[in-house]
Scaffold this motif. Structure first.
Motif, short mmCIF file in Angstrom:
data_model
loop_
_atom_site.label_atom_id
_atom_site.label_comp_id
_atom_site.label_asym_id
_atom_site.label_seq_id
_atom_site.Cartn_x
_atom_site.Cartn_y
_atom_site.Cartn_z
N PRO A 98 -3.85 -40.49 36.39
CA PRO A 98 -4.23 -41.82 36.25
C PRO A 98 -3.06 -42.73 36.98
O PRO A 98 -2.00 -42.26 37.45
CB PRO A 98 -3.97 -41.96 34.66
N PRO A 99 -3.57 -44.14 37.22
CA PRO A 99 -2.85 -45.08 37.85
C PRO A 99 -1.58 -45.09 37.28
O PRO A 99 -1.23 -45.16 36.13
CB PRO A 99 -3.36 -46.20 38.03
N LEU A 100 -0.21 -45.42 38.12
CA LEU A 100 0.92 -45.23 37.78
C LEU A 100 1.48 -47.07 38.09
O LEU A 100 0.89 -47.55 38.89
CB LEU A 100 1.94 -44.45 38.54
N ARG A 101 2.27 -47.45 37.14
CA ARG A 101 2.81 -48.72 37.29
C ARG A 101 4.54 -48.68 37.17
O ARG A 101 4.95 -48.82 36.29
CB ARG A 101 2.46 -49.44 35.92
N PRO A 102 4.93 -48.22 38.13
CA PRO A 102 6.57 -48.09 38.27
C PRO A 102 7.10 -49.29 38.29
O PRO A 102 6.72 -50.50 38.68
CB PRO A 102 6.55 -47.11 39.50
N ASN B 182 -4.50 -29.87 25.95
CA ASN B 182 -3.35 -30.31 25.16
C ASN B 182 -3.61 -31.92 24.88
O ASN B 182 -2.84 -32.41 24.07
CB ASN B 182 -1.94 -30.12 25.85
N ARG B 183 -4.52 -32.44 25.65
CA ARG B 183 -4.79 -33.85 25.34
C ARG B 183 -5.32 -34.11 24.03
O ARG B 183 -5.30 -35.20 23.56
CB ARG B 183 -5.71 -34.29 26.58
N GLY B 184 -5.84 -32.99 23.37
CA GLY B 184 -6.53 -33.17 21.86
C GLY B 184 -5.99 -32.01 21.21
O GLY B 184 -5.06 -31.35 21.50
N GLY C 38 2.11 -31.26 22.15
CA GLY C 38 2.08 -32.64 21.62
C GLY C 38 3.37 -33.39 21.96
O GLY C 38 3.84 -33.15 22.90
N PRO C 39 3.80 -34.22 21.10
CA PRO C 39 4.92 -35.28 21.68
C PRO C 39 6.21 -34.63 21.56
O PRO C 39 7.31 -35.15 21.77
CB PRO C 39 4.83 -36.50 20.63
N VAL C 40 6.24 -33.45 21.09
CA VAL C 40 7.68 -32.77 20.81
C VAL C 40 8.40 -32.36 22.44
O VAL C 40 7.65 -31.78 23.10
CB VAL C 40 7.47 -31.50 20.08
N THR C 41 9.77 -32.68 22.45
CA THR C 41 10.31 -32.59 23.61
C THR C 41 11.63 -31.50 23.32
O THR C 41 11.93 -31.03 22.11
CB THR C 41 11.00 -33.38 24.36
N PRO D 35 1.49 -37.00 26.75
CA PRO D 35 0.60 -35.82 26.98
C PRO D 35 -1.16 -36.12 26.73
O PRO D 35 -1.41 -35.25 27.67
CB PRO D 35 1.06 -35.15 25.44
N HIS D 36 -1.39 -36.99 26.26
CA HIS D 36 -2.96 -37.33 26.29
C HIS D 36 -3.28 -37.61 27.74
O HIS D 36 -4.50 -37.81 27.93
CB HIS D 36 -3.44 -38.15 25.40
N LEU D 37 -2.56 -38.02 28.70
CA LEU D 37 -3.04 -38.64 30.02
C LEU D 37 -2.51 -37.23 31.12
O LEU D 37 -2.77 -37.71 32.44
CB LEU D 37 -2.24 -39.85 30.34
N LYS D 38 -1.85 -36.34 30.79
CA LYS D 38 -1.53 -35.27 31.67
C LYS D 38 -2.84 -34.30 32.06
O LYS D 38 -3.38 -34.31 31.14
CB LYS D 38 -0.26 -34.66 31.08
N PRO D 39 -2.79 -33.90 33.34
CA PRO D 39 -1.83 -34.10 34.15
C PRO D 39 -2.16 -35.09 35.06
O PRO D 39 -3.13 -35.77 35.12
CB PRO D 39 -1.97 -32.87 35.15
N CYS D 40 -1.18 -35.74 36.00
CA CYS D 40 -1.15 -36.83 37.06
C CYS D 40 -1.39 -36.08 38.23
O CYS D 40 -0.48 -35.21 38.56
CB CYS D 40 0.01 -37.58 36.73
N PHE D 41 -2.04 -36.45 38.98
CA PHE D 41 -2.57 -35.86 40.34
C PHE D 41 -2.95 -36.91 41.24
O PHE D 41 -3.24 -38.04 40.96
CB PHE D 41 -3.67 -34.94 39.97
#
Length: 557
Positions: free
Chosen positions: A61-65, A125-127, A317-320, A87-93
């Motif tokens: 998806p588009p990035l906004r740095p 993992n998006r869902g 999920g959101p766990v790191t 997580p629901h937007l990965k992977p970024c490519f």
């Protein structure tokens, strides 16, 4: 980003001599690089808009740095700060390469293209994954272990009477999703139901088991003797049986050690069994069950210096990694399997396989702390997750004797734990110190600075990149522990010519500011040094010698 933050980042990059896992640097003299932020800009006015346009148009998806231009050491530096995607937007490519060829992961100071399996895992993992609810063709009630099913249903009807008390066995198993309907309308077991309650799940999924290997050396096989392993066990059956049999294999291969507790000692297993059990359960319950991962088993590897438990599928999920063990932080890839195992007892006992949802990592950490051992190292990758237990007791007899030999009075227990970690080859930063010792951030900073002042540890990097290691003079050597110098004579010698500030004393002696401050406190308490004003916290405060001389002080000739 502030200019001070940029200067700090560059200083740490220079100290390390390479990029960081979260910082990459590129030259941009010939134009905008295609893979990283830029330095040495050829067109500072145009490049930020070019980078923003590229991130919006070429990335999905588009990035906004957050992009800024900084003046740094007579050049222009473009800094782009890119927040991690949820997580629901990965992977970024890269759109031009496509998802399968244009998805990358940062590894150390470089990039690696994601495998097809890793891409599919991120998409899943998006869902909420449902592989544990998938039907297993050709199975049925006869494929379940009757004893486990009876115990399971008894607990369900007792603990959750509203949903299960009035149901017969098959309807209850269907409501719990142990039994499901396949595409043809037949009632079969689910993947999760078979793994939790099956008599022999490996008949249908040969690799959904666990392997345990005990290696003779830290590198694996002993090439000198040809010994490949000390023990090799394959644990099969439903998850409760796998956990039981693996713990038996671990107990067989573990030794007992003596641990110092206050004035006494107690014998304990090489690794706390409660920590091992939680690591095994987490690996078996949270592993990836998608078709692409069903050919990979959970692995337990024991070496002389460590024990590693590894499973396919990274954190879900959101766990790191940083959040593991925090209260209230939990996420389940296989929610149905986890729910089933909350009511399946371990063989020979009454406790369920998953007794308390979300508390497994905390139980593991608390068991290791009680055994005075280092906390485990967690490694989260897209396709794998592992936990490694170091094989040493932090405050065993040898370490306690070493700490005593330092002759340092007033060290806190948490400082002793920190020194023991460093002596065993571990690393410390502020967060690791807090996690290992259970002190808050303020206390951790104070205690680490005190260890620097005592010349027991040295610091590399600054602020969030600050790392601490054992002072060179204290590192284990064949000659034993080297004692650090008494700095009284050096401080008094530097004051011989008259008054000096703390900063001036540090420059004259080559000692750190923390060390100078510590010895000035000692010398003031001994009546050998006095200040010219009351505010000793002010670095500009000046110090002078008194007429009293220290024992053995010949600095006046």
């Amino acid at each position: 980003m502030q200019d001070e933050e940029l200067a700090e980042i560059v200083e740490n990059l220079r100290l390390l001599g390479s990029d960081l896992s979260d910082v990459e640097v590129k030259r941009a003299e010939g134009g905008l690089p295609r893979s990283a932020p830029a330095t040495g800009l050829s067109d500072p006015a145009k490049m930020p808009s070019d980078l923003a346009a590229m991130c919006a148009a070429d990335i999905e998806p588009p990035l906004r740095p957050h992009i800024g231009i900084h003046d740094f050491e007579d050049t222009k530096v473009l800094v782009a700060e890119i927040p991690e995607l949820p997580p629901h937007l990965k992977p970024c490519f890269s759109r031009g390469a496509g998802m399968s060829q244009g998805s990358f992961v940062r590894v150390g100071d470089g990039d690696r293209k994601l495998t097809s399996y890793e891409v599919q895992l991120l998409l899943a993992n998006r869902g909420q994954p449902r592989e544990d609810e998938a039907p297993v063709p050709g199975t049925g009630l006869a494929d379940l272990d009757a004893t486990l099913v009876t115990a399971f249903l008894t607990r369900l009807r007792t603990r959750r009477p509203y949903a299960f008390a009035d149901l017969d066995d098959v309807p209850a198993l269907r409501r719990a999703k142990v039994l499901v309907t396949d595409d043809g309308g037949a009632v079969v077991t689910s993947v999760g139901g078979l793994l939790a309650l099956g008599s022999y799940p490996q008949e249908h999924f040969p690799q959904l088991m666990l392997t345990f290997v005990h290696y003779p050396t830290a590198d694996g096989a002993d090439t000198a003797t040809g010994e490949r392993f000390v023990d090799n066990v394959v644990a099969e059956g439903p998850i409760p049986v796998i956990v039981r049999d693996t713990l038996l294999a671990l107990r067989k291969n573990m030794t007992r050690r003596s641990v110092v507790h206050g004035a006494g000692r107690a014998d304990s297993w090489q690794y706390p069994e409660a920590a091992l059990r939680e690591a095994l359960v987490n690996a078996l319950v949270h592993r990836d069950l998608s078709p692409g991962a069903r050919g990979t088993q959970v692995q337990v590897e024991m070496y002389p210096d460590r024990l590693t438990v590894r499973n396919p599928g990274g954190l879900f999920g959101p766990v790191t990694e940083d959040q593991l063990g925090e209260e209230g932080v939990s996420s389940a890839r296989n929610a149905t399997l986890l729910r089933i195992l909350e009511d399946v007892p371990l063989p020979g006992g009454t406790h369920a396989v998953c007794e308390n949802r979300g508390s497994g990592i905390r139980t593991m950490i608390n068991a290791l702390r009680a055994a005075r051992m280092s906390l485990p190292e967690f490694k989260n990758r897209v396709s794998t997750f592992s936990v490694t237990f170091p094989n040493h007791t932090l405050l065993g007899k040898e370490t306690v004797d070493w700490l005593t030999s330092l002759g340092e009075h007033g060290l806190s227990e948490s400082q002793c734990v920190g020194l023991a970690i460093l002596r065993e080859g571990g690393h410390l930063d502020n967060q690791t110190y807090r996690t290992e010792t259970r002190v808050d951030s303020r206390v951790a900073t104070q205690e680490l600075q005190d260890l620097i002042a005592r010349e027991l540890v040295v610091q590399t990097g600054n602020r969030r990149w600050a790392r601490y290691r054992l002072a060179p003079a204290l590192r284990p050597s064949p000659g034993g522990t080297a004692r650090r110098a008494d700095r009284r004579r050096e401080i008094l010698g530097a004051l011989r010519q008259g008054e000096r500030s703390r900063t001036e004393l540090a420059a004259a002696t080559g000692l750190t500011d923390q060390t100078v401050a510590r010895w000035l406190r000692i010398l003031r308490a001994e009546g050998l040094v006095e200040t010219t004003e009351e505010n000793v916290r002010n670095p500009a405060t000046r110090y002078r010698r008194t007429g009293k001389l220290a024992l053995g002080d010949d600095s006046d000739g």
